[in-house]
Design a protein around this motif. Structure first.
Motif, PDB file in Angstrom:
ATOM      1  N   VAL A 146       0.838  -1.207   0.000  1.00 59.53           N
ATOM      2  CA  VAL A 146       0.000   0.000   0.000  1.00 59.53           C
ATOM      3  C   VAL A 146       0.871   1.253   0.000  1.00 59.53           C
ATOM      4  N   GLU A 147       1.984   1.255   0.758  1.00 60.00           N
ATOM      5  CA  GLU A 147       2.888   2.405   0.764  1.00 60.00           C
ATOM      6  C   GLU A 147       3.471   2.653  -0.622  1.00 60.00           C
ATOM      7  N   LEU A 148       3.875   1.595  -1.288  1.00 55.57           N
ATOM      8  CA  LEU A 148       4.436   1.751  -2.630  1.00 55.57           C
ATOM      9  C   LEU A 148       3.380   2.266  -3.606  1.00 55.57           C
TER      10      LEU A 148
ATOM     11  N   LEU B 204      -8.499   1.755  -0.447  1.00 59.90           N
ATOM     12  CA  LEU B 204      -7.613   1.093   0.507  1.00 59.90           C
ATOM     13  C   LEU B 204      -6.479   2.027   0.933  1.00 59.90           C
ATOM     14  N   VAL B 205      -5.891   2.724  -0.027  1.00 56.54           N
ATOM     15  CA  VAL B 205      -4.822   3.679   0.295  1.00 56.54           C
ATOM     16  C   VAL B 205      -5.363   4.775   1.203  1.00 56.54           C
ATOM     17  N   ALA B 206      -6.525   5.319   0.869  1.00 58.16           N
ATOM     18  CA  ALA B 206      -7.124   6.379   1.689  1.00 58.16           C
ATOM     19  C   ALA B 206      -7.429   5.890   3.101  1.00 58.16           C
ATOM     20  N   LEU B 207      -7.995   4.702   3.217  1.00 55.61           N
ATOM     21  CA  LEU B 207      -8.284   4.135   4.541  1.00 55.61           C
ATOM     22  C   LEU B 207      -7.004   3.886   5.327  1.00 55.61           C
TER      23      LEU B 207
ATOM     24  N   ILE C 141      -0.232   3.774   7.151  1.00 55.78           N
ATOM     25  CA  ILE C 141       0.864   4.376   6.403  1.00 55.78           C
ATOM     26  C   ILE C 141       0.834   5.885   6.626  1.00 55.78           C
ATOM     27  N   LYS C 142       1.991   6.530   6.408  1.00 54.35           N
ATOM     28  CA  LYS C 142       2.078   7.974   6.581  1.00 54.35           C
ATOM     29  C   LYS C 142       1.604   8.657   5.308  1.00 54.35           C
ATOM     30  N   PRO C 143       0.888   9.757   5.452  1.00 52.33           N
ATOM     31  CA  PRO C 143       0.441  10.484   4.268  1.00 52.33           C
ATOM     32  C   PRO C 143       1.626  11.048   3.503  1.00 52.33           C
ATOM     33  N   LEU C 144       1.511  11.074   2.203  1.00 47.70           N
ATOM     34  CA  LEU C 144       2.572  11.565   1.345  1.00 47.70           C
ATOM     35  C   LEU C 144       2.902  13.021   1.631  1.00 47.70           C
ATOM     36  N   CYS C 145       1.904  13.817   2.036  1.00 49.84           N
ATOM     37  CA  CYS C 145       2.165  15.231   2.303  1.00 49.84           C
ATOM     38  C   CYS C 145       3.149  15.391   3.455  1.00 49.84           C
TER      39      CYS C 145
END
Length: 102
Positions: free
Chosen positions: A11-13, A53-56, A63-67
């Motif tokens: 999911v991080e990738l 799934l990424v948003a959840l 996972i840490k948000p990209l921002c």
């Protein structure tokens, strides 16, 4: 619930903009394996699709948000730099911020 270590890696990738094939290449596994991990993770978390799934995963802290990663990159690796430069840097337009490869 929470994601397994491997599901979290995948999911991080994906959150960083990789395709499923690129994830498979990075993790040295088959594309079908990546898709199966995603299918199980979606079922487990109640996600409708991979984007959901990424948003959840971000909202639930898996996972840490990209921002946040971009803000850390903007501080040039110095903790005080972000505090000192944040007002100036964060008011810049997004196209003025250099691209960061994560």
């Amino acid at each position: 619930m929470s994601l397994t270590k491997r599901q979290t890696q995948i999911v991080e990738l994906l959150a960083r903009g990789n395709t499923a094939q690129e994830v498979a290449d990075t993790l040295c596994c088959a594309l079908a394996t990546v898709r199966r991990h995603l299918q199980i993770a979606c079922e487990r978390e109640g996600a409708r699709n991979t984007a959901h799934l990424v948003a959840l995963s971000i909202s639930r802290g898996f996972i840490k948000p990209l921002c946040l990663l971009l803000i850390v990159a903007m501080c040039d690796g110095h903790p005080d730099s972000l505090r000192r430069n944040a007002p100036r840097r964060l008011t810049k337009r997004h196209d003025d911020i250099p691209a960061v490869v994560i």
